[in-house]
Design an enzyme around this catalytic site. Structure first.
Site, PDB file in Angstrom:
ATOM      1  N   SER A 277       6.376   3.762   7.996  1.00 24.04           N
ATOM      2  CA  SER A 277       5.682   5.031   8.149  1.00 24.04           C
ATOM      3  C   SER A 277       5.183   5.132   9.585  1.00 24.04           C
ATOM      4  O   SER A 277       4.855   4.116  10.209  1.00 24.04           O
ATOM      5  CB  SER A 277       4.509   5.074   7.168  1.00 24.04           C
ATOM      6  OG  SER A 277       3.484   5.904   7.676  1.00 24.04           O
ATOM      7  N   GLU A 290      15.286   7.277  -2.127  1.00 23.61           N
ATOM      8  CA  GLU A 290      14.781   8.658  -2.255  1.00 23.61           C
ATOM      9  C   GLU A 290      15.826   9.653  -1.772  1.00 23.61           C
ATOM     10  O   GLU A 290      16.015  10.719  -2.362  1.00 23.61           O
ATOM     11  CB  GLU A 290      13.491   8.815  -1.451  1.00 23.61           C
ATOM     12  CG  GLU A 290      12.325   8.073  -2.084  1.00 23.61           C
ATOM     13  CD  GLU A 290      11.122   7.969  -1.148  1.00 23.61           C
ATOM     14  OE1 GLU A 290      10.012   7.942  -1.641  1.00 23.61           O
ATOM     15  OE2 GLU A 290      11.303   7.910   0.079  1.00 23.61           O
TER      16      GLU A 290
END
Ligand code: ARG
Length: 456
Positions: A277, A290
Site C-alpha cells: 500500500s 482481486e
C-alpha cells in the site's frame, strides 16, 4: 487511400467516417489468419482452373512477402483502408499488380472475416484448453502434497464439517474439467469452414469449398451461405464458456482472499504475487486475486455485448457484426492472463496447516457425526438431528466442546450413545468415515487424484 470498393462512388468518404468505420486498429490481430486463408483460397482457385497456376503463384509469393513485412514490423496499416482484409489486399495489388485483385475471386469480406475469426478462435481455444490442463495438474499436485491437511468445510461461510484441503482443491479441478469440456464442445462449432459463401448467396464460380477446408484443416464446411456469413453463435458460445471459467477463477480468488486475511490466516500468498500500500507500510494486499475477481466483469460484459449485437440482426451480414472482435479479443486475453497468473502463483502459496486444523476443530464441526452415529443405531435422522442440536446447545451454555462431555452427560440425551461414539468425533475419524462416493475420505480423495492424474 483509394478504396477497393470506390467504383460506384462519386464522393470520397469523409475523414470522420473513415475513422468511425475503421476496424484495422484492432482486427489487424487477424493478419496471420487472413493471409493463411487467402493462400488456401488461391490454391483452390488454381486447382479449379478459375485462375492460372502462375497467377496463384505470384499471389502466394506476394502474400508471403507481406507476412514477412508484418512480422518484422515493416508493414503499415492504414485506417483509410478500413480493415485488415482491405489493407492486405491493397498491399498485395500494389506489390504484384492487378493480378493481386484475383485473390478476391469467389469470396467476399463477409465470408473472409468469418473464416479469419474461426481460424483465430480455433488456435486460441486450443491454447486455453492447454492452460486449463496445466492449472489442473498444479491442483492435483497440491492435493497430493497436502493430503494430510484438514480444513473446515463451509456452508453459508459458517463452519460446517471438516474436509480435506485436497478435497476442497479438487472441487476446482472438477470445475476446470467442465470448463475444458465446454471449450472442446464449442470447438466443434468453430471448426466449420465458411469461405466460398461469398457475400451471402454463394458464387457462380466453380469453387471447391471442401478443398479449401482440407487445406486449412477444417473438418466441416458450412451448409448454408446465409447462415455462414451471419453466424456468430460460436463467438457467443466461446465467451459464455469463458464467463463460466471466470466465475470459477473468481470464486477461487475470493476464497484465497478470505483465507489470506489476518482473521483467517489459512494461507500466505507469495510476496511476488502481492502488492503493498502507498500509505500503510504493513500491508501486503492480494491485488492479483482481486484483479482476477474483478476481471470476470469484463468477460460477462462481453457476453452481453455479443448477445445484444446479434439479437436484432436480419440475415445476412450486417456491419454491426464488426463489433464482435473487441469483446472476443478481450475475452481471450483476459481468460489467458488470469489462468497464466494463477498457474504461476498457486505452487507458491503457503498453507498453514495448524491454523486450518484449529479452525476445523471449532464450530462443532463434527456434530453431524453424532447425528449420523445415532441414525446408524436406528434412530430416525430427524430425531438424531434434534438430539444433537440439544447437545450442541448444552455445550455452548456450559462452555464445553463435544469431546469434553462424559458418557453419563451424553446418555442424558440418548440411551443409544455408548463409548464407541468418542472415536467418531475426532477430525480424523470424521474425514475417514466420509466414504460415500465423492466424499472427503482420504481413501476416496487419493483414488480421485490417481484417476485424474492418469487422465491428464
Ligand atoms: N471489417 C468487417 C467486419 O469485421 C469485415 C466485413 C465487412 N463487410 C462488409 N460488407 N462491409 O465485420
Amino acid at each position: 487511400m483509394k478504396k477497393l470498393w470506390a467504383g460506384r462512388f462519386k464522393e470520397e468518404t469523409e475523414k470522420s467516417v473513415e475513422q468511425f468505420t475503421a476496424s484495422v486498429s484492432f482486427d489487424l490481430r487477424l493478419w496471420k489468419y487472413d493471409i493463411e486463408g487467402s493462400i488456401a483460397h488461391v490454391k483452390m482457385l488454381a486447382k479449379q482452373k478459375i485462375i492460372l497456376k502462375k497467377e496463384a503463384g505470384s499471389i502466394i509469393n506476394g502474400l508471403n512477402e507481406i507476412k514477412k513485412e508484418i512480422q518484422s514490423d515493416r508493414f503499415r496499416f492504414h485506417d483509410s483502408l478500413e480493415d485488415v482484409h482491405m489493407n492486405i489486399e491493397h498491399a498485395l495489388i500494389r506489390k504484384i499488380g492487378p493480378v493481386g485483385g484475383k485473390v478476391h475471386t469467389g469470396r467476399s469480406r463477409n465470408d473472409q472475416v468469418a473464416l479469419d475469426i474461426r481460424l483465430f478462435l480455433r488456435a486460441e481455444i486450443k491454447e486455453i484448453i492447454t492452460l486449463i490442463g496445466n492449472f489442473q495438474k498444479i491442483i492435483l499436485s497440491l492435493a497430493e502434497k497436502h493430503i494430510e491437511i484438514i480444513i473446515p468445510g463451509y456452508t453459508h461461510l459458517q463452519r460446517a464439517q471438516p474436509v480435506l484441503l485436497s478435497h476442497h482443491m479438487l472441487a476446482y479441478y472438477e470445475m476446470l474439467g467442465r470448463d475444458s469440456e465446454r471449450l472442446e464442445d464449442c470447438l466443434k462449432r468453430v471448426d466449420v469452414m465458411p469461405l466460398g459463401s461469398a457475400a451471402l448467396a454463394g458464387t457462380t464460380l466453380p469453387i471447391d469449398r471442401r478443398h479449401t477446408a482440407s487445406l486449412l484443416g477444417f473438418s466441416k464446411i458450412s451448409e448454408n451461405s446465409m447462415d455462414a456469413v451471419s453466424d456468430r453463435d460460436f463467438v457467443i458460445e466461446f465467451i459464455s464458456a469463458s464467463a463460466t471459467i471466470m466465475v470459477h477463477l473468481s470464486r477461487l480468488s475470493e476464497e484465497f482472499i478470505i483465507w489470506n486475511t489476518g482473521e483467517f490466516g489459512f494461507i500466505d500468498l507469495p510476496d511476488a504475487f502481492t502488492t503493498g500500500s502507498s500509505i500503510m507500510p504493513q500491508k501486503k494486499n492480494p491485488d492479483i486475486l482481486e484483479l482476477i475477481r474483478g476481471k470476470s466483469g469484463r468477460v460477462f460484459g462481453s457476453l452481453i455485448t455479443m448477445l445484444t449485437v446479434m439479437k436484432g440482426l436480419p440475415l445476412a451480414y450486417n456491419r454491426d457484426m464488426q463489433e464482435d472482435k473487441e469483446p472476443l479479443f478481450d475475452t481471450v486475453d483476459t481468460v489467458k492472463s488470469c489462468l497464466f497468473t494463477l498457474i504461476r502463483m498457486m505452487p507458491k502459496v503457503r498453507f498453514n496447516r495448524e491454523v486450518m486444523e484449529k479452525a476445523a476443530e471449532g464450530g462443532f464441526s463434527t456434530a453431524t457425526n453424532l447425528a449420523e452415529y445415532l441414525a446408524k443405531k436406528g434412530l430416525p435422522f430427524r430425531d438424531a438431528h434434534r438430539i444433537t442440536g440439544s447437545v450442541v446447545k448444552y455445550c455452548i451454555e456450559a462452555g464445553k466442546t463435544m469431546k469434553d462431555l462424559t458418557l453419563t452427560e451424553l446418555k442424558g440425551f440418548s440411551d443409544l450413545i455408548e463409548n464407541d461414539l468418542f472415536g467418531s468425533l475426532t477430525l480424523q475419524a470424521s474425514i475417514r468415515d466420509k466414504k460415500s462416493y465423492g466424499g472427503t475420505s482420504k481413501k476416496r480423495v487419493i483414488a480421485r487424484i490417481k484417476e485424474s492424474k492418469s487422465r491428464q
